[in-house]
Motif scaffolding. Structure first.
Motif, PDB file in Angstrom:
ATOM      1  N   SER A  14       0.861  -1.185   0.000  1.00 30.26           N
ATOM      2  CA  SER A  14       0.000   0.000   0.000  1.00 30.26           C
ATOM      3  C   SER A  14       0.892   1.228   0.000  1.00 30.26           C
ATOM      4  O   SER A  14       1.719   1.405   0.910  1.00 30.26           O
ATOM      5  CB  SER A  14      -0.919   0.035   1.221  1.00 30.26           C
ATOM      6  OG  SER A  14      -1.562   1.307   1.309  1.00 30.26           O
ATOM      7  N   SER A  15       0.722   2.061  -0.991  1.00 30.80           N
ATOM      8  CA  SER A  15       1.483   3.310  -1.066  1.00 30.80           C
ATOM      9  C   SER A  15       1.101   4.271   0.046  1.00 30.80           C
ATOM     10  O   SER A  15       1.821   5.246   0.290  1.00 30.80           O
ATOM     11  CB  SER A  15       1.239   3.987  -2.419  1.00 30.80           C
ATOM     12  OG  SER A  15       1.543   3.128  -3.486  1.00 30.80           O
ATOM     13  N   PHE A  16      -0.005   3.997   0.731  1.00 34.95           N
ATOM     14  CA  PHE A  16      -0.526   4.909   1.748  1.00 34.95           C
ATOM     15  C   PHE A  16      -0.179   4.462   3.165  1.00 34.95           C
ATOM     16  O   PHE A  16      -0.573   5.093   4.137  1.00 34.95           O
ATOM     17  CB  PHE A  16      -2.034   5.053   1.565  1.00 34.95           C
ATOM     18  CG  PHE A  16      -2.410   5.364   0.141  1.00 34.95           C
ATOM     19  CD1 PHE A  16      -2.142   6.616  -0.391  1.00 34.95           C
ATOM     20  CD2 PHE A  16      -2.973   4.397  -0.676  1.00 34.95           C
ATOM     21  CE1 PHE A  16      -2.442   6.899  -1.724  1.00 34.95           C
ATOM     22  CE2 PHE A  16      -3.289   4.671  -1.996  1.00 34.95           C
ATOM     23  CZ  PHE A  16      -3.028   5.926  -2.525  1.00 34.95           C
ATOM     24  N   ASN A  17       0.564   3.369   3.278  1.00 34.53           N
ATOM     25  CA  ASN A  17       1.120   2.932   4.552  1.00 34.53           C
ATOM     26  C   ASN A  17       2.405   3.725   4.773  1.00 34.53           C
ATOM     27  O   ASN A  17       3.320   3.650   3.951  1.00 34.53           O
ATOM     28  CB  ASN A  17       1.403   1.427   4.496  1.00 34.53           C
ATOM     29  CG  ASN A  17       1.987   0.870   5.784  1.00 34.53           C
ATOM     30  OD1 ASN A  17       2.482   1.591   6.633  1.00 34.53           O
ATOM     31  ND2 ASN A  17       1.948  -0.446   5.909  1.00 34.53           N
ATOM     32  N   PRO A  18       2.519   4.487   5.857  1.00 32.04           N
ATOM     33  CA  PRO A  18       3.695   5.362   6.017  1.00 32.04           C
ATOM     34  C   PRO A  18       4.986   4.628   6.345  1.00 32.04           C
ATOM     35  O   PRO A  18       6.063   5.232   6.291  1.00 32.04           O
ATOM     36  CB  PRO A  18       3.286   6.271   7.182  1.00 32.04           C
ATOM     37  CG  PRO A  18       2.323   5.453   7.981  1.00 32.04           C
ATOM     38  CD  PRO A  18       1.552   4.648   6.960  1.00 32.04           C
ATOM     39  N   LEU A  19       4.913   3.322   6.678  1.00 35.00           N
ATOM     40  CA  LEU A  19       6.117   2.589   7.064  1.00 35.00           C
ATOM     41  C   LEU A  19       6.661   1.811   5.879  1.00 35.00           C
ATOM     42  O   LEU A  19       6.036   0.846   5.419  1.00 35.00           O
ATOM     43  CB  LEU A  19       5.799   1.621   8.207  1.00 35.00           C
ATOM     44  CG  LEU A  19       6.980   0.763   8.708  1.00 35.00           C
ATOM     45  CD1 LEU A  19       8.031   1.656   9.363  1.00 35.00           C
ATOM     46  CD2 LEU A  19       6.498  -0.312   9.666  1.00 35.00           C
ATOM     47  N   PRO A  20       7.823   2.188   5.337  1.00 37.06           N
ATOM     48  CA  PRO A  20       8.403   1.414   4.229  1.00 37.06           C
ATOM     49  C   PRO A  20       8.775   0.009   4.702  1.00 37.06           C
ATOM     50  O   PRO A  20       9.068  -0.217   5.878  1.00 37.06           O
ATOM     51  CB  PRO A  20       9.653   2.217   3.844  1.00 37.06           C
ATOM     52  CG  PRO A  20       9.477   3.560   4.466  1.00 37.06           C
ATOM     53  CD  PRO A  20       8.657   3.345   5.699  1.00 37.06           C
ATOM     54  N   SER A  21       8.754  -0.930   3.774  1.00 30.94           N
ATOM     55  CA  SER A  21       9.249  -2.273   4.064  1.00 30.94           C
ATOM     56  C   SER A  21      10.697  -2.360   3.585  1.00 30.94           C
ATOM     57  O   SER A  21      11.202  -1.469   2.906  1.00 30.94           O
ATOM     58  CB  SER A  21       8.375  -3.330   3.392  1.00 30.94           C
ATOM     59  OG  SER A  21       8.267  -3.103   2.005  1.00 30.94           O
ATOM     60  N   GLY A  22      11.355  -3.466   3.959  1.00 29.13           N
ATOM     61  CA  GLY A  22      12.754  -3.633   3.591  1.00 29.13           C
ATOM     62  C   GLY A  22      13.077  -5.061   3.209  1.00 29.13           C
ATOM     63  O   GLY A  22      12.194  -5.928   3.184  1.00 29.13           O
ATOM     64  N   TYR A  23      14.327  -5.296   2.920  1.00 24.82           N
ATOM     65  CA  TYR A  23      14.772  -6.641   2.548  1.00 24.82           C
ATOM     66  C   TYR A  23      14.401  -7.651   3.622  1.00 24.82           C
ATOM     67  O   TYR A  23      14.039  -8.795   3.322  1.00 24.82           O
ATOM     68  CB  TYR A  23      16.279  -6.618   2.317  1.00 24.82           C
ATOM     69  CG  TYR A  23      16.882  -7.966   2.017  1.00 24.82           C
ATOM     70  CD1 TYR A  23      16.932  -8.459   0.709  1.00 24.82           C
ATOM     71  CD2 TYR A  23      17.419  -8.761   3.042  1.00 24.82           C
ATOM     72  CE1 TYR A  23      17.492  -9.695   0.438  1.00 24.82           C
ATOM     73  CE2 TYR A  23      17.977  -9.999   2.772  1.00 24.82           C
ATOM     74  CZ  TYR A  23      18.006 -10.462   1.476  1.00 24.82           C
ATOM     75  OH  TYR A  23      18.559 -11.687   1.214  1.00 24.82           O
ATOM     76  N   GLU A  24      14.474  -7.221   4.880  1.00 24.39           N
ATOM     77  CA  GLU A  24      14.214  -8.137   5.989  1.00 24.39           C
ATOM     78  C   GLU A  24      12.761  -8.603   6.037  1.00 24.39           C
ATOM     79  O   GLU A  24      12.451  -9.584   6.732  1.00 24.39           O
ATOM     80  CB  GLU A  24      14.586  -7.474   7.323  1.00 24.39           C
ATOM     81  CG  GLU A  24      13.769  -6.253   7.688  1.00 24.39           C
ATOM     82  CD  GLU A  24      14.250  -4.960   7.031  1.00 24.39           C
ATOM     83  OE1 GLU A  24      13.649  -3.911   7.320  1.00 24.39           O
ATOM     84  OE2 GLU A  24      15.215  -5.004   6.233  1.00 24.39           O
ATOM     85  N   ASN A  25      11.861  -7.960   5.316  1.00 26.76           N
ATOM     86  CA  ASN A  25      10.472  -8.413   5.251  1.00 26.76           C
ATOM     87  C   ASN A  25      10.313  -9.696   4.445  1.00 26.76           C
ATOM     88  O   ASN A  25       9.300 -10.387   4.552  1.00 26.76           O
ATOM     89  CB  ASN A  25       9.580  -7.338   4.611  1.00 26.76           C
ATOM     90  CG  ASN A  25       9.321  -6.171   5.546  1.00 26.76           C
ATOM     91  OD1 ASN A  25      10.219  -5.389   5.822  1.00 26.76           O
ATOM     92  ND2 ASN A  25       8.104  -6.046   6.024  1.00 26.76           N
ATOM     93  N   PHE A  26      11.313 -10.020   3.628  1.00 25.03           N
ATOM     94  CA  PHE A  26      11.182 -11.138   2.697  1.00 25.03           C
ATOM     95  C   PHE A  26      11.726 -12.435   3.295  1.00 25.03           C
ATOM     96  O   PHE A  26      12.765 -12.447   3.951  1.00 25.03           O
ATOM     97  CB  PHE A  26      11.916 -10.828   1.391  1.00 25.03           C
ATOM     98  CG  PHE A  26      11.191  -9.851   0.521  1.00 25.03           C
ATOM     99  CD1 PHE A  26      10.390 -10.284  -0.527  1.00 25.03           C
ATOM    100  CD2 PHE A  26      11.283  -8.493   0.767  1.00 25.03           C
ATOM    101  CE1 PHE A  26       9.706  -9.384  -1.318  1.00 25.03           C
ATOM    102  CE2 PHE A  26      10.596  -7.577  -0.016  1.00 25.03           C
ATOM    103  CZ  PHE A  26       9.798  -8.024  -1.057  1.00 25.03           C
ATOM    104  N   HIS A  27      10.979 -13.516   3.055  1.00 27.82           N
ATOM    105  CA  HIS A  27      11.446 -14.860   3.351  1.00 27.82           C
ATOM    106  C   HIS A  27      12.116 -15.380   2.069  1.00 27.82           C
ATOM    107  O   HIS A  27      11.451 -15.541   1.046  1.00 27.82           O
ATOM    108  CB  HIS A  27      10.291 -15.768   3.748  1.00 27.82           C
ATOM    109  CG  HIS A  27       9.589 -15.335   5.002  1.00 27.82           C
ATOM    110  ND1 HIS A  27      10.030 -15.685   6.259  1.00 27.82           N
ATOM    111  CD2 HIS A  27       8.489 -14.572   5.191  1.00 27.82           C
ATOM    112  CE1 HIS A  27       9.232 -15.162   7.170  1.00 27.82           C
ATOM    113  NE2 HIS A  27       8.296 -14.480   6.547  1.00 27.82           N
TER     114      HIS A  27
END
Length: 497
Positions: A14-27
Motif C-alpha cells: 500500500s502506497s498509503f502505509n507510512p512505514l516502508p518495508s525492507g529486505y528483511e520483510n522477505f522470506h
C-alpha cells in the motif's frame, strides 16, 4: 531432457502505509528449498506437480522471495533484493530451455514503481528473445506494458477470496510446456479500463466479477484462449499503470483475442458502480450491534494487512470501548512496544500500555489500557488455505474489560483465522470479532455470524478510495472521477518466443 528454471517473487504494497518495508520483510528460499511448496496450495506446488509428471523435464529451482503485504519497499531493500534474485537466476541459466516465474503484480519500490517489469526486463536481456518465459499473477496485480513485452504467456487467479493458487501455477506450467512442445506463437490483447473496484461484488462465488471470470475460464476450457483473465489491480498500489484490465492470449489468433477482450471489457465497465465497497459508519454499526445477539463481524478492511496496511488501527476497539459495548470482543493489532511489554512482564501480569498508533500515528491515536497478559507466543502460524507460514514476531494476548486483543510485533496477512487459532483463541467463543481483511473464505466467518458489518474506518487500505489521495496513477480514474468515460482500445502484443 528439457530444463525449466523456476523462481518466485511476491509482495503486495500500500502506497498509503507510512512505514516502508525492507529486505528483511522477505522470506528467501534458495535452490531445493523451493520444494517446500510441493503438495501445497501455492503456485509452485501446482507447477511442480505438472513438471514432475513429465519424465523429460528437469526442474532447476532458483530462488523464492516472499513478503507479507506492507508499505512501499525501500530503495535499499529493493536493490539488495533485485540484485540477489537476478544473480541467483543468472547463475543457473546454463542449459535452461524455459522459465516459470511466479509473481504477484502489486509490488512497488522507492525509485522503481514496476519491480516485476524490471526483473523480467533484465531476465529477457540475459536470455535473449527465444527463451520461453511464462509468469503467474494475482488478479490484484498490475500487468504492465513492460512486463508484457518480456513474456510469452501468463496465467491469472480466477478466485477471490483466493483459493486457486496451485491451480494458477498448474495452468502456468501447462502453458509453458505447450509453448515449448508445440512452437506456439502467442498473441495477447490487453484492454485497460480506468476503474478501481472494491466490495462484495468482487467475491467470485457470488458477485458479478465472478460471472466475468467464469467466462474467462470458459474461453480457456473451450480452447478459444490459451489464457484469459481480468485483473483489478490493488487500488492501494499507487503506480502509473494502476487500473483494471482484461487480458486474453490466443495461439496467433489476433482477431479472437481482440474480440473477446473488448467484449469482456464492455461487460465489466457498466458494472463498476456495483463493484464498490458498501460501508457503514462505526457509530451506526455499534448502535445496531447492541441490539443483536451475534456473533457479529466488524470488518476493518481499511487496515487490511493482506492489502498492505499497517495493522495498528485501534479505531474499532477504541470506539467500542468509548460506547460501553460490554459483550465479548476479539481483535488483532500490530504494536511491537505493547507486545514487548507483555513479554517482559510475563503471563498473568497486569500491565499499563498503549495500543495502536505506533506505525500510522497520523491516523490512529494510541489507546491507554490496563490489561492482563493471558498468553505469550512467538507469533508463528500457518495460513489455513495456502499452508504458508506467518511470522508476526513476539505476540501477546491481552485482556481488558470485555476485550481480548492479539497484539503482534509485525504485520502478517489476516485473511483467515490462523493468528487467532495459533494463540489459543476460537472466534466462535466471542460475540464480536474484528477481521482485518476485506473478505475471507465463507466458512471462516460468514457462515456462522449473524451479520458482517463493513466498517467505514480510517486506514491505508480504505475502500473509500477517494479518501486515500492517489497522486501517481493515471487520471481520470473511477471512482475518484465519477464521470470518467471509456471506450475499449485493445493493444495487441505478439508475445516473444
Amino acid at each position: 531432457m528439457k530444463r525449466i528454471l523456476v523462481a518466485d517473487c511476491k509482495q503486495e504494497i500500500s502506497s498509503f502505509n507510512p512505514l516502508p518495508s525492507g529486505y528483511e520483510n522477505f522470506h528467501i528460499r534458495r535452490g531445493a528449498e523451493l520444494y517446500e511448496q510441493r503438495g501445497t496450495n501455492q503456485e509452485l506446488g501446482g507447477a511442480f506437480a505438472v513438471f514432475e509428471a513429465r519424465p523429460d523435464i528437469e526442474i532447476v529451482p532458483a530462488i523464492g522471495a516472499r513478503s507479507g503485504s506492507a508499505g512501499i519497499l525501500s530503495a535499499e531493500g529493493w536493490k539488495r533484493l533485485s540484485d540477489e534474485i537476478l544473480a541467483t537466476i543468472f547463475a543457473k541459466l546454463d542449459g535452461v530451455d524455459g522459465i516459470y516465474f511466479s509473481m504477484h503484480g502489486a509490488m512497488a519500490a522507492e525509485g522503481e514503481l514496476d519491480p516485476e517489469g524490471y526483473l523480467l526486463m533484465k531476465l529477457r536481456e540475459r536470455v535473449g528473445p527465444d527463451m520461453p518465459i511464462v509468469i503467474s499473477l494475482d488478479l490484484h496485480g498490475i500487468l504492465t506494458d513492460r512486463m508484457l513485452r518480456q513474456v510469452n504467456g501468463f496465467t491469472i487467479y480466477w478466485t477471490y477470496p483466493h483459493v486457486d493458487f496451485a491451480d494458477t501455477g498448474r495452468r502456468a506450467a501447462e502453458l509453458l510446456l505447450n509453448i515449448m512442445d508445440n512452437n506456439l506463437r502467442p498473441v495477447a490483447a490487453r484492454v485497460v479500463m480506468p476503474a478501481l473496484v472494491r466490495g462484495d461484488e468482487l467475491i467470485t462465488k457470488s458477485g458479478c466479477y465472478g460471472d466475468l471470470l467464469r467466462d474467462c475460464r470458459r474461453l480457456e476450457e473451450e480452447g478459444k484462449a490459451l489464457a484469459a483473465g481480468i485483473m483489478i489491480g490493488n487500488p492501494f498500489t499507487d503506480v502509473p499503470e494502476l487500473c483494471s484490465q482484461v487480458l486474453v492470449i490466443t495461439d496467433g489468433d489476433r482477431e479472437t483475442a481482440e474480440r473477446e477482450a473488448v467484449r469482456l471489457a464492455e461487460e465489466f465497465w457498466p458494472q463498476r458502480f456495483r463493484m464498490q465497497g458498501k460501508l457503514i459508519s462505526l457509530d451506526r454499526a455499534i448502535a445496531q450491534a447492541r441490539t443483536m445477539p451475534g456473533p457479529l463481524i466488524f470488518t476493518d478492511a481499511a487496515d487490511a494487512t493482506s492489502s498492505g496496511a499497517s495493522g495498528d488501527s485501534n479505531a474499532i476497539i477504541a470506539a467500542l470501548s468509548s460506547a460501553g459495548y460490554d459483550k465479548k470482543v476479539l481483535a488483532p493489532i500490530v504494536d511491537a512496544k505493547a507486545a514487548a511489554a507483555a513479554h517482559a512482564a510475563g503471563v498473568g501480569a497486569t500491565i499499563e500500555v498503549t495500543l495502536g498508533g505506533t506505525v500510522d500515528p497520523a491516523r490512529f491515536t494510541p489507546m491507554k489500557v490496563t490489561a492482563k497478559v493471558k498468553l505469550l507466543s512467538d507469533g508463528e502460524a500457518v495460513l489455513e488455505t495456502m499452508k504458508a507460514p506467518l511470522s508476526a514476531g513476539p505476540t501477546a494476548v491481552l485482556t481488558f474489560g470485555s476485550f481480548t486483543v492479539v497484539v503482534m510485533s509485525r504485520s502478517v496477512s489476516l485473511f483467515d483465522r490462523a493468528m487467532y487459532y495459533a494463540n489459543g483463541l476460537d472466534p466462535l467463543d466471542f460475540d464480536l470479532i474484528v477481521v482485518k481483511s476485506p473478505h475471507t473464505e465463507y466458512h471462516m466467518f460468514e457462515e456462522w455470524c449473524e451479520h458482517n458489518f463493513n466498517i467505514d474506518a480510517p486506514g491505508s487500505t480504505s475502500a473509500n478510495l477517494k479518501s486515500l489521495g492517489h497522486t501517481i496513477c493515471a487520471r481520470p480514474m473511477y471512482p475518484m472521477e465519477p464521470d470518467v468515460t471509456f471506450s475499449p482500445q485493445p493493444v495487441i502484443y505478439n508475445l516473444k518466443g
